[in-house]
Design an enzyme around this catalytic site. Structure first.
Site, PDB file in Angstrom:
ATOM      1  N   GLN A 616      12.311 -25.811  55.058  1.00  0.00           N
ATOM      2  CA  GLN A 616      12.482 -24.990  54.236  1.00  0.00           C
ATOM      3  C   GLN A 616      11.579 -23.778  54.391  1.00  0.00           C
ATOM      4  O   GLN A 616      11.845 -22.667  54.083  1.00  0.00           O
ATOM      5  CB  GLN A 616      12.052 -25.561  52.537  1.00  0.00           C
ATOM      6  N   GLU A 685      12.863 -27.336  43.699  1.00  0.00           N
ATOM      7  CA  GLU A 685      14.418 -26.945  43.773  1.00  0.00           C
ATOM      8  C   GLU A 685      14.605 -28.285  44.503  1.00  0.00           C
ATOM      9  O   GLU A 685      15.771 -28.741  44.386  1.00  0.00           O
ATOM     10  CB  GLU A 685      14.615 -25.468  44.916  1.00  0.00           C
ATOM     11  N   HIS A 686      14.010 -28.570  45.657  1.00  0.00           N
ATOM     12  CA  HIS A 686      14.359 -29.911  46.376  1.00  0.00           C
ATOM     13  C   HIS A 686      13.393 -30.832  46.389  1.00  0.00           C
ATOM     14  O   HIS A 686      12.250 -30.296  46.437  1.00  0.00           O
ATOM     15  CB  HIS A 686      14.819 -29.404  47.820  1.00  0.00           C
ATOM     16  N   ASP A 719      21.919 -29.213  52.670  1.00  0.00           N
ATOM     17  CA  ASP A 719      22.130 -27.745  52.967  1.00  0.00           C
ATOM     18  C   ASP A 719      23.497 -27.685  53.438  1.00  0.00           C
ATOM     19  O   ASP A 719      23.876 -26.447  53.199  1.00  0.00           O
ATOM     20  CB  ASP A 719      21.060 -27.219  54.152  1.00  0.00           C
ATOM     21  N   HIS A 778      35.275 -19.879   2.410  1.00  0.00           N
ATOM     22  CA  HIS A 778      35.338 -21.050   3.449  1.00  0.00           C
ATOM     23  C   HIS A 778      35.774 -22.297   2.327  1.00  0.00           C
ATOM     24  O   HIS A 778      36.585 -22.855   2.827  1.00  0.00           O
ATOM     25  CB  HIS A 778      33.971 -21.331   3.931  1.00  0.00           C
TER      26      HIS A 778
END
Ligand SMILES: NC(=O)c1ccc[n+]([C@@H]2O[C@H](COP(=O)([O-])OP(=O)(O)OC[C@H]3O[C@@H](n4cnc5c(N)ncnc54)[C@H](O)[C@@H]3O)[C@@H](O)[C@H]2O)c1
Ligand SMILES: N[C@H](CO)Cc1c[nH]c[nH+]1
Ligand SMILES: [Zn+2]
Length: 796
Positions: A616, A685-686, A719, A778
């Site tokens: 990464q 993220e990961h 990925d 209503h």
């Protein structure tokens, strides 16, 4: 600011329901965060010549400052707070547009304006009246009167010029006998709250009882001929001309010159041009003022013909006057250049022997916070670069796209798009092996996302006998998939974005990716595009690609949603267009620079751990990689640092990695629980688990984009080929966003069927709650049905 009371509207609903109660107020405070930009513009338009202020209760963040700047620029008078806030110099917001108000002057409980205004008024007069200045809406003083509490109440109730007559000792409704009535437009209060200003629209002959024109200060009718009078005369001629057109036979009077200007084609335009020229050529003061008066006459005729009032023009002047200028970038550019130089120097000085991660103990909480801070660029700077790009594409379409691509991607294209059928040379250039690899990835991503699609099948639930609720999914009609291509070409992203769109059934899928210097896009992207039925590939990157898809251009179709990762320009542009209601375009999430967090213990293979971190780190200098070690010993740490260094030195993108590692770290903690607590706070993220029995810890994960479990599950599998999606939330947004999945391309519609039994079961609850909300229509919709069916609903 000057008013003793200010209404604060927190939501569009509060505004809709309550603005009429405050319509005589001269200022409105808006808690802008809950309003769309379209709603904000409409509000300002509804009340020209009023001041609208943005309410901000806390110290604004950098992102908020950008938004505040844009709103002030577009017509808001200032920022108001009930607590002291400071505005950073870099925001370009002038200090004199920021106001502090006492909390007790701010009202969000929506009484009538008069109810909160009256207790704040003072008078030191023996008769307890309030001096009241009356002006027209051009701020022209018409006269002075007096108001009593009762006359004020009546004036507010009837929206009229109603005062207290001292001579008659009674309430005086202006114009009741003369016909010269006044419509009350707004009420201002002076600084010490003992004098009122009524701003009115004066009807009939004027204000003064002596029949002087307009005011009580001696301006006789014939003397007074100002801009408003000129406008009114032209307006009268126009109305007369309209009458003539409707009733030709009865109009025998010769047309006036002004009327000819309305009806004779081209005459008015010619005169405006002619007079402009004469005005330009005028030299002496007499000539300039004479020619300007002529020009005004023709310009006003054009205004009247176009239905534009002087109030509209003044509102435009006000908006222009409120516009802000961003501080000149020159100084900043110099500073940025220095920063880049510093960075480059850092890189030069970065010796191979220094390739290692800093180690922080989890006991050092300040060290952990600093180690976990992502290297995010200031959004103020990014927005000031991105906004003009977006505006340019919005205004100039393809022309702007081609220019920006030439500027940023250094290639001059003839057309900004490729359309299907795509040139065959692309796919022909691919090896069989590459096609098969792409096919495997497409197959797996398709299979995993199709299973998600099946999970989203129609739901049907009977909540009460006779009440059936359903939910079904429909695809988002058109989507734009951004495939990054700056520092690396990423055809895998074409799979990750395109395949789920196809699975969800989106009708139009547009790909966008930056072209290379030859004007070509990766052949693999074209291969994927063909496989999933993409008809348009936009050859552009960055903010310009996002803008083209959000607003559409001559050749790029406008899409309903934009998805995909990208650098800071792409992410900022996505955020911008998603907030612009005129774009009507949503986005998936803020998916910025890649990041990974690995949790490992002393048993993990240090080569595997190092390889995951580096995979990464090679994405970009703004990526961040973090290792949380569980009680890692010195020996293990040394082995790991050595593995990181050896592997880095072998990698072609080692310069990027070196710079990324400066912003990366190892945090050594005491226990698995502590490791997961830290990881959940970071929300990576990961997340990679290199622990013995890794699968038994998955349930400890609260926040992460995607998890990679066990020594043989490198992040690269996700990925490219395992089937999960690699477009994932970064910056810690995994706390509130999911990664791209099939439902990202769908919207869910609910549906209900109620029969007699159902209406009987829930009708009473509906009527009770509607009663509480005071919404009788209503209630009536249910009551009437139950009544017709013979049920007893009398008590509702
Ligand atoms: N979060 C995820 O799911 C995920 C997935 C894949 C990639 N990524 C990230 O996507 C990013 C891709 O970035 P990239 O730069 O390689 O490609 P990119 O395609 O996002 O950006 C390239 C474009 O940026 C524009 N640009 C470059 N310099 C500019 C400037 N000074 N002003 C205005 N515009 C400019 C150019 O138009 C260029 O076409 C990386 O950070 C990577 O880590 C994230
Ligand atoms: N890791 C990236 C998402 O953050 C996606 C990617 C594409 N190619 C390689 N990696
Ligand atoms: Zn990656």
């Amino acid at each position: 600011m000057g008013s003793p009371v200010y209404p604060l509207f927190n939501t569009p609903q509060e505004w809709e329901c309550n603005f009429s109660k405050w319509s005589l107020s001269s200022s409105f405070l808006i808690y802008y965060k809950n309003f769309s930009s379209e709603q904000l513009t409409t509000m300002i338009k509804k009340f020209p010549r009023r001041s609208f202020y943005l309410f901000q209760s806390q110290q604004p963040s950098e992102d908020e400052l950008i938004q505040l700047f844009d709103l002030l620029h577009s017509g808001f008078s200032g920022i108001v707070s009930n607590a002291s806030i400071s505005i950073s110099i870099s925001s370009s917001i002038p200090k004199d547009r920021v106001f502090l108000l006492k909390p007790e002057t701010i009202f969000s409980s929506y009484e009538n304006y008069i109810d909160v205004l009256l207790p704040t008024l003072k008078t030191d007069r023996a008769d307890k009246l309030y001096t009241t200045v009356v002006t027209n809406n051009n701020n022209q003083a018409l006269g002075v009167c007096y108001s009593s509490i009762e006359s004020l109440k009546q004036a507010f109730k009837e929206n009229k010029g109603i005062y207290y007559s001292r001579s008659r000792n009674e309430i005086w409704v202006k114009g009741l006998t003369s016909g010269n009535t006044q419509e009350l437009e707004r009420v201002d209060v002076d600084c010490d709250a003992d004098c009122l200003k009524f701003v009115v629209k004066q009807d009939g002959d004027g204000f003064c009882h002596l029949n002087t024109r307009f005011d009580c200060f001696g301006n006789l009718k014939k003397d007074a001929f100002g801009l408003n009078d000129l406008y009114n005369v032209i307006q009268n001629r126009f109305e007369d001309e309209q009458g003539r057109l409707e009733d030709k036979e009865n109009y025998t009077v010769k047309k006036s010159y002004t009327q000819r200007l309305f009806s004779e084609k081209g005459l008015l335009d010619k005169k405006i041009l002619e007079e402009s020229k004469e005005f330009i050529e005028a030299e002496s003061t007499e000539e300039v003022s004479w020619e300007f008066a002529d020009l005004l006459y023709f310009a006003f005729t054009k205004l009247v013909k176009s239905g534009v009032t002087l109030v509209d023009v003044e509102e435009n002047l006000r908006l222009k006057h409120l516009k802000l200028t961003r501080r000149q970038g020159d100084a900043k550019v110099e500073e940025e250049k220095k920063e880049i130089k510093k960075e480059e120097k850092k890189e030069d000085q970065f010796l191979d022997s220094d390739i290692k991660l800093k180690v922080v103990s989890s006991d050092d909480s300040a060290g952990v916070v600093s180690a976990f801070t992502r290297p995010i660029q200031s959004t103020t700077n990014i927005m000031s670069l991105v906004n003009p790009i977006i505006e340019n594409v919005k205004q100039n379409g393809d022309k702007a796209l081609l220019e920006l691509t030439a500027k940023f991607d250094r290639v001059e294209l003839e057309s900004p798009i490729l359309t299907a059928p795509f040139p065959t040379h692309y796919v022909e250039s691919l090896s069989q092996e590459m096609k098969e690899s792409l096919d495997i990835s497409i197959h797996n991503v398709h299979k995993f996302h199709k299973a998600q699609y099946d999970q989203n099948a129609t739901l049907s639930v009977e909540t009460q006998p006779g009440v059936l609720c359903e939910r079904f999914a429909k695809p988002i009609n058109s989507v734009g998939c951004y495939i990054p291509g700056g520092t690396a070409v990423l055809p895998s992203t074409a799979i990750m974005l395109g395949v789920p769109a196809q699975v969800a059934g989106c009708h139009e899928i547009v790909f966008a990716t930056p072209p290379n210097k030859e004007g070509l896009v990766p052949a693999e992207v074209v291969y994927v595009a063909e496989k999933i039925g993409v008809k348009t590939i936009l050859l552009a990157g960055g903010a310009q690609a996002v803008a083209a898809m959000a607003y559409g251009t001559e050749s790029v179709p406008k899409v309903d949603k934009i998805l995909g990762p990208g650098n800071q320009f792409v992410t900022a542009a996505k955020m911008h267009v998603s907030q612009d209601t005129s774009a009507l375009c949503s986005i998936d999430m803020p998916a910025g620079p890649s990041e990974v967090l690995v949790i490992c213990d002393n048993e993990a293979d240090e080569d595997y751990v190092a390889s995951d971190l580096l995979s990464q780190a090679e994405h970009g200098v703004d990526s961040q990689v973090v290792l949380i070690g569980i009680d890692l010993n010195e020996q293990y740490l040394a082995k790991l640092q050595s593995a990181i260094k050896q592997q880095t030195l072998r990698l072609p993108r080692k310069e990027i990695i070196k710079r990324c590692l400066v912003n990366s770290c190892i945090v050594n903690c005491k226990s698995v629980e502590e490791a997961f607590k830290l990881s959940n706070d970071y929300a990576p993220e990961h997340l990679i688990l290199q622990l013995e029995n890794a699968q038994s810890y998955v349930n400890l994960v609260e926040n992460a984009g995607s998890i990679f479990v066990g020594a043989l599950t490198p992040e690269s599998c996700g990925d490219y080929s395992s089937g999960t999606n690699h477009t994932l939330p970064t910056y810690g947004f995994a706390k509130q966003y999911s990664g791209v999945n099939t439902s990202t391309y769908q919207k869910f519609i609910t549906c209900q069927y109620v029969n007699e039994e159902g209406l009987k079961n829930i009708g009473y609850s509906v009527m009770n709650i509607a009663n509480r909300e005071g919404l009788d229509a209503h209630k009536w919709a249910v009551k009437m049905r139950l009544q017709k069916m013979g049920y007893d609903v009398e008590k509702y």
